[in-house]
Design a protein around this motif. Structure first.
Motif, PDB file in Angstrom:
ATOM      1  N   VAL A  44      28.931  51.342   0.656  1.00 29.38           N
ATOM      2  CA  VAL A  44      27.484  51.583   0.741  1.00 29.38           C
ATOM      3  C   VAL A  44      27.171  53.019   1.179  1.00 29.38           C
ATOM      4  N   GLU A  45      27.989  53.569   2.075  1.00 26.99           N
ATOM      5  CA  GLU A  45      27.725  54.943   2.510  1.00 26.99           C
ATOM      6  C   GLU A  45      28.415  56.002   1.650  1.00 26.99           C
ATOM      7  N   PHE A  46      29.698  55.794   1.345  1.00 27.13           N
ATOM      8  CA  PHE A  46      30.432  56.864   0.669  1.00 27.13           C
ATOM      9  C   PHE A  46      31.148  56.424  -0.610  1.00 27.13           C
ATOM     10  N   GLU A  88      22.863  62.014  11.902  1.00 24.52           N
ATOM     11  CA  GLU A  88      22.477  60.601  12.040  1.00 24.52           C
ATOM     12  C   GLU A  88      21.586  60.249  10.859  1.00 24.52           C
ATOM     13  N   PRO A  89      21.403  58.944  10.610  1.00 24.38           N
ATOM     14  CA  PRO A  89      20.493  58.592   9.516  1.00 24.38           C
ATOM     15  C   PRO A  89      19.068  59.028   9.842  1.00 24.38           C
ATOM     16  N   ASP A  90      18.316  59.414   8.829  1.00 20.98           N
ATOM     17  CA  ASP A  90      16.890  59.709   8.990  1.00 20.98           C
ATOM     18  C   ASP A  90      16.189  59.210   7.722  1.00 20.98           C
ATOM     19  N   PRO A  93      11.849  48.620  10.201  1.00 22.29           N
ATOM     20  CA  PRO A  93      11.937  49.938  10.820  1.00 22.29           C
ATOM     21  C   PRO A  93      12.736  49.854  12.118  1.00 22.29           C
ATOM     22  N   VAL A  94      13.571  50.840  12.354  1.00 23.89           N
ATOM     23  CA  VAL A  94      14.277  50.934  13.640  1.00 23.89           C
ATOM     24  C   VAL A  94      14.217  52.360  14.167  1.00 23.89           C
ATOM     25  N   SER A  95      14.280  52.467  15.497  1.00 27.23           N
ATOM     26  CA  SER A  95      14.133  53.785  16.102  1.00 27.23           C
ATOM     27  C   SER A  95      15.450  54.533  16.198  1.00 27.23           C
ATOM     28  N   GLY A  96      16.527  53.923  15.740  1.00 27.18           N
ATOM     29  CA  GLY A  96      17.826  54.600  15.798  1.00 27.18           C
ATOM     30  C   GLY A  96      18.910  53.648  15.330  1.00 27.18           C
ATOM     31  N   LEU A  97      20.134  53.906  15.761  1.00 28.20           N
ATOM     32  CA  LEU A  97      21.246  53.067  15.315  1.00 28.20           C
ATOM     33  C   LEU A  97      21.179  51.677  15.936  1.00 28.20           C
ATOM     34  N   VAL A  98      21.459  50.690  15.098  1.00 27.76           N
ATOM     35  CA  VAL A  98      21.553  49.294  15.505  1.00 27.76           C
ATOM     36  C   VAL A  98      23.043  49.026  15.701  1.00 27.76           C
ATOM     37  N   SER A  99      23.412  48.052  16.510  1.00 28.21           N
ATOM     38  CA  SER A  99      24.844  47.778  16.683  1.00 28.21           C
ATOM     39  C   SER A  99      25.436  47.386  15.332  1.00 28.21           C
ATOM     40  N   PRO A 100      26.719  47.710  15.104  1.00 26.63           N
ATOM     41  CA  PRO A 100      27.329  47.355  13.821  1.00 26.63           C
ATOM     42  C   PRO A 100      27.175  45.862  13.491  1.00 26.63           C
ATOM     43  N   ARG A 101      27.331  44.991  14.492  1.00 24.16           N
ATOM     44  CA  ARG A 101      27.201  43.562  14.215  1.00 24.16           C
ATOM     45  C   ARG A 101      25.787  43.222  13.731  1.00 24.16           C
ATOM     46  N   ASN A 102      24.777  43.685  14.454  1.00 22.49           N
ATOM     47  CA  ASN A 102      23.401  43.372  14.062  1.00 22.49           C
ATOM     48  C   ASN A 102      23.036  44.000  12.721  1.00 22.49           C
ATOM     49  N   PHE A 103      23.520  45.199  12.518  1.00 21.97           N
ATOM     50  CA  PHE A 103      23.228  45.896  11.264  1.00 21.97           C
ATOM     51  C   PHE A 103      23.816  45.141  10.071  1.00 21.97           C
ATOM     52  N   LEU A 104      25.084  44.766  10.188  1.00 19.20           N
ATOM     53  CA  LEU A 104      25.752  44.056   9.083  1.00 19.20           C
ATOM     54  C   LEU A 104      25.179  42.654   8.908  1.00 19.20           C
ATOM     55  N   ASN A 105      24.952  41.936  10.016  1.00 20.11           N
ATOM     56  CA  ASN A 105      24.376  40.585   9.948  1.00 20.11           C
ATOM     57  C   ASN A 105      23.063  40.570   9.158  1.00 20.11           C
ATOM     58  N   LEU A 107      34.897  45.168   8.622  1.00 23.30           N
ATOM     59  CA  LEU A 107      33.801  45.134   7.644  1.00 23.30           C
ATOM     60  C   LEU A 107      32.944  46.395   7.696  1.00 23.30           C
ATOM     61  N   ALA A 108      32.809  46.961   8.910  1.00 24.04           N
ATOM     62  CA  ALA A 108      32.054  48.209   9.042  1.00 24.04           C
ATOM     63  C   ALA A 108      32.753  49.327   8.265  1.00 24.04           C
ATOM     64  N   ARG A 109      34.083  49.289   8.243  1.00 24.04           N
ATOM     65  CA  ARG A 109      34.821  50.284   7.448  1.00 24.04           C
ATOM     66  C   ARG A 109      34.578  50.052   5.955  1.00 24.04           C
ATOM     67  N   CYS A 110      34.581  48.787   5.547  1.00 27.54           N
ATOM     68  CA  CYS A 110      34.283  48.491   4.132  1.00 27.54           C
ATOM     69  C   CYS A 110      32.896  49.000   3.767  1.00 27.54           C
ATOM     70  N   TYR A 111      31.947  48.782   4.690  1.00 26.89           N
ATOM     71  CA  TYR A 111      30.582  49.252   4.464  1.00 26.89           C
ATOM     72  C   TYR A 111      30.571  50.773   4.299  1.00 26.89           C
ATOM     73  N   TRP A 112      31.253  51.442   5.186  1.00 26.22           N
ATOM     74  CA  TRP A 112      31.300  52.904   5.174  1.00 26.22           C
ATOM     75  C   TRP A 112      31.831  53.443   3.838  1.00 26.22           C
ATOM     76  N   PHE A 156      17.371  45.402   5.350  1.00 27.03           N
ATOM     77  CA  PHE A 156      17.955  46.704   5.597  1.00 27.03           C
ATOM     78  C   PHE A 156      17.187  47.395   6.711  1.00 27.03           C
ATOM     79  N   HIS A 157      17.904  47.752   7.781  1.00 27.91           N
ATOM     80  CA  HIS A 157      17.280  48.466   8.899  1.00 27.91           C
ATOM     81  C   HIS A 157      17.181  49.944   8.546  1.00 27.91           C
ATOM     82  N   SER A 158      15.992  50.451   8.600  1.00 23.96           N
ATOM     83  CA  SER A 158      15.777  51.843   8.199  1.00 23.96           C
ATOM     84  C   SER A 158      15.127  52.668   9.306  1.00 23.96           C
ATOM     85  N   THR A 159      15.650  53.869   9.489  1.00 24.42           N
ATOM     86  CA  THR A 159      14.993  54.792  10.415  1.00 24.42           C
ATOM     87  C   THR A 159      13.761  55.371   9.720  1.00 24.42           C
ATOM     88  N   GLN A 160      12.882  55.942  10.522  1.00 27.65           N
ATOM     89  CA  GLN A 160      11.617  56.429   9.969  1.00 27.65           C
ATOM     90  C   GLN A 160      11.332  57.882  10.370  1.00 27.65           C
TER      91      GLN A 160
HETATM   92  N1  HBI Z   1      22.115  51.521  12.307  1.00 28.35           N
HETATM   93  N2  HBI Z   1      19.965  52.214  11.801  1.00 28.35           N
HETATM   94  C1  HBI Z   1      21.268  52.133  11.469  1.00 28.35           C
HETATM   95  N3  HBI Z   1      21.689  52.675  10.297  1.00 28.35           N
HETATM   96  C2  HBI Z   1      22.991  52.603   9.916  1.00 28.35           C
HETATM   97  O1  HBI Z   1      23.343  53.086   8.831  1.00 28.35           O
HETATM   98  C3  HBI Z   1      23.906  51.968  10.762  1.00 28.35           C
HETATM   99  C4  HBI Z   1      23.425  51.429  11.971  1.00 28.35           C
HETATM  100  N4  HBI Z   1      24.291  50.836  12.808  1.00 28.35           N
HETATM  101  C5  HBI Z   1      25.673  50.661  12.505  1.00 28.35           C
HETATM  102  C6  HBI Z   1      26.075  51.293  11.230  1.00 28.35           C
HETATM  103  N5  HBI Z   1      25.236  51.870  10.439  1.00 28.35           N
HETATM  104  C7  HBI Z   1      27.513  51.356  10.840  1.00 28.35           C
HETATM  105  O2  HBI Z   1      28.292  51.525  11.967  1.00 28.35           O
HETATM  106  C8  HBI Z   1      28.128  50.167  10.159  1.00 28.35           C
HETATM  107  O3  HBI Z   1      28.826  49.490  11.126  1.00 28.35           O
HETATM  108  C9  HBI Z   1      27.326  49.163   9.560  1.00 28.35           C
END
Ligand code: HBI
Ligand code: FE
Length: 328
Positions: A227-229, A178-180, A142-154, A219-224, A161-165
């Motif tokens: 995984v996202e779109f 934002e994610p919810d 569980p996370v309270s909001g956005l995690v940094s892209p590096r930590n999120f991808l790592n 890599l964040a763009r690849c993710y976007w 998987f970091h998930s908002t609640q």
């Molecule tokens: N943090 N909680 C959360 N959820 C996401 O989807 C998320 C994030 N931090 C960064 C992020 N997505 C994207 O910017 C990608 O860089 C991974």
């Protein structure tokens, strides 16, 4: 070679950003979230609602105190929250049946059968964590909001998987900047129950370990764009697998049916990694994959050539940890 015989965690890497090799290593980033962007704040439907903000900070506090090994804090969702969930759940139902990929629909209906996915109850993250872990070995934190892209991808590298609640504001049930919990559960979690998709996601994570800031951005763009779109081709039709598409009433029709307003191209990580995207409107461009195995192979071909690191990473399934495969 001597190094490789030791516990992989013991292999020292110097001069590269720290990264986790086990789920336990994520303790080090626990509680870290990013500040809300100014742009997002002004645009946020709940910005002026005191009650809503109070509710958000209550849930955030519980999530901030979460530590590995604990049960994920239970949230007693109130009636307005459950009703927001129900609106989205029911609005999306015909759309996902029509446009979601088969992996998503299979996972979704298995979750419905198991009684953990239903319109009148928001599932608890702990319930989903247990369920997901049984299927693909992934974990939810569980996370309270956005995690940094590096930590999120790592974290993806160690199957986390970091998930908002919290849930979006009830005034606009079909919109969130934002994610919810609705986005996570009606978009991401069912996909992570699929082994092929889970392996694809993990591969992005592995490539991000110790990567440069520029490479994290690529890599964040690849993710976007996946995984996202992401979209895929199944039985001659274009289907959705990205969580941002699957959990959005407007986006799913736009992506699949909006022929004049958007462009479809074949999944190509080299192109995706260089392409900017809007975050507050529908995507003008989608990448279409043939299947998750092929998509992962393309990703590996890209990262092994383009993401320059003085070492290699691979996930050791038996030890449930990242191994360093070579150093140069
Ligand atoms: N943090 N909680 C959360 N959820 C996401 O989807 C998320 C994030 N931090 C960064 C992020 N997505 C994207 O910017 C990608 O860089 C991974
Ligand atoms: Fe998401």
């Amino acid at each position: 070679l001597e190094n490789l015989r030791k516990s992989p965690s013991a292999v020292e890497l110097t001069g590269v950003p720290w990264f986790p090799r086990t789920q336990k290593d994520l303790e080090r980033i626990e509680g870290q979230t990013m500040q809300f962007g100014e742009e997002l704040e002004a645009d946020h439907p709940g910005f002026l609602d005191k009650e809503y903000r109070k509710r958000r900070s209550l849930i955030a506090q519980a999530d901030k105190s979460y530590r590995l090994g604990m049960k994920i804090p239970k949230v007693n969702y109130v009636q307005s929250e459950t009703s927001t969930w129900k609106t989205i759940y029911e609005t999306m139902e015909p759309l996902r049946n029509k446009h979601a990929c088969r992996e998503f629909l299979n996972a979704f209906s298995a979750m419905e059968t198991a009684g953990i996915m239903k319109a009148d109850h928001i599932p608890q993250l702990q319930t989903l964590d247990d369920y997901l872990n049984d299927r693909t070995g992934w974990r939810i934190r569980p996370v309270s909001g956005l995690v940094s892209p590096r930590n999120f991808l790592n974290a993806l590298a160690v199957k986390v998987f970091h998930s908002t609640q919290y849930i979006r504001h009830h005034d606009q049930p079909l919109y969130t900047p934002e994610p919810d919990i609705c986005h996570e559960v009606l978009g991401h979690i069912p996909m992570l129950c699929d082994p092929g998709f889970a392996a694809f996601s993990q591969e992005i994570g592995l490539a991000s370990l110790g990567a440069s800031d520029d490479d994290i951005e690529r890599l964040a763009r690849c993710y976007w764009f996946t995984v996202e779109f992401g979209l895929c081709r199944q039985d001659g039709q274009v289907k959705a697998y990205g969580a941002g598409v699957l959990s959005s009433y407007g986006e799913i029709e736009h992506a699949i049916m909006g022929s004049e307003a958007r462009t479809l191209v074949d999944w190509d990580p080299m192109v995706a990694s260089q392409t900017d995207y809007p975050i507050t409107k529908y995507q003008p461009l989608y990448f279409v994959a043939n299947n998750f195995t092929a998509a992962r192979h393309k990703l590996v071909a890209f990262t092994s050539k383009e993401i320059k690191r003085p070492f290699g990473t691979v996930f050791n399934d038996e030890r449930n940890e990242v191994s360093i495969t070579w150093q140069g």
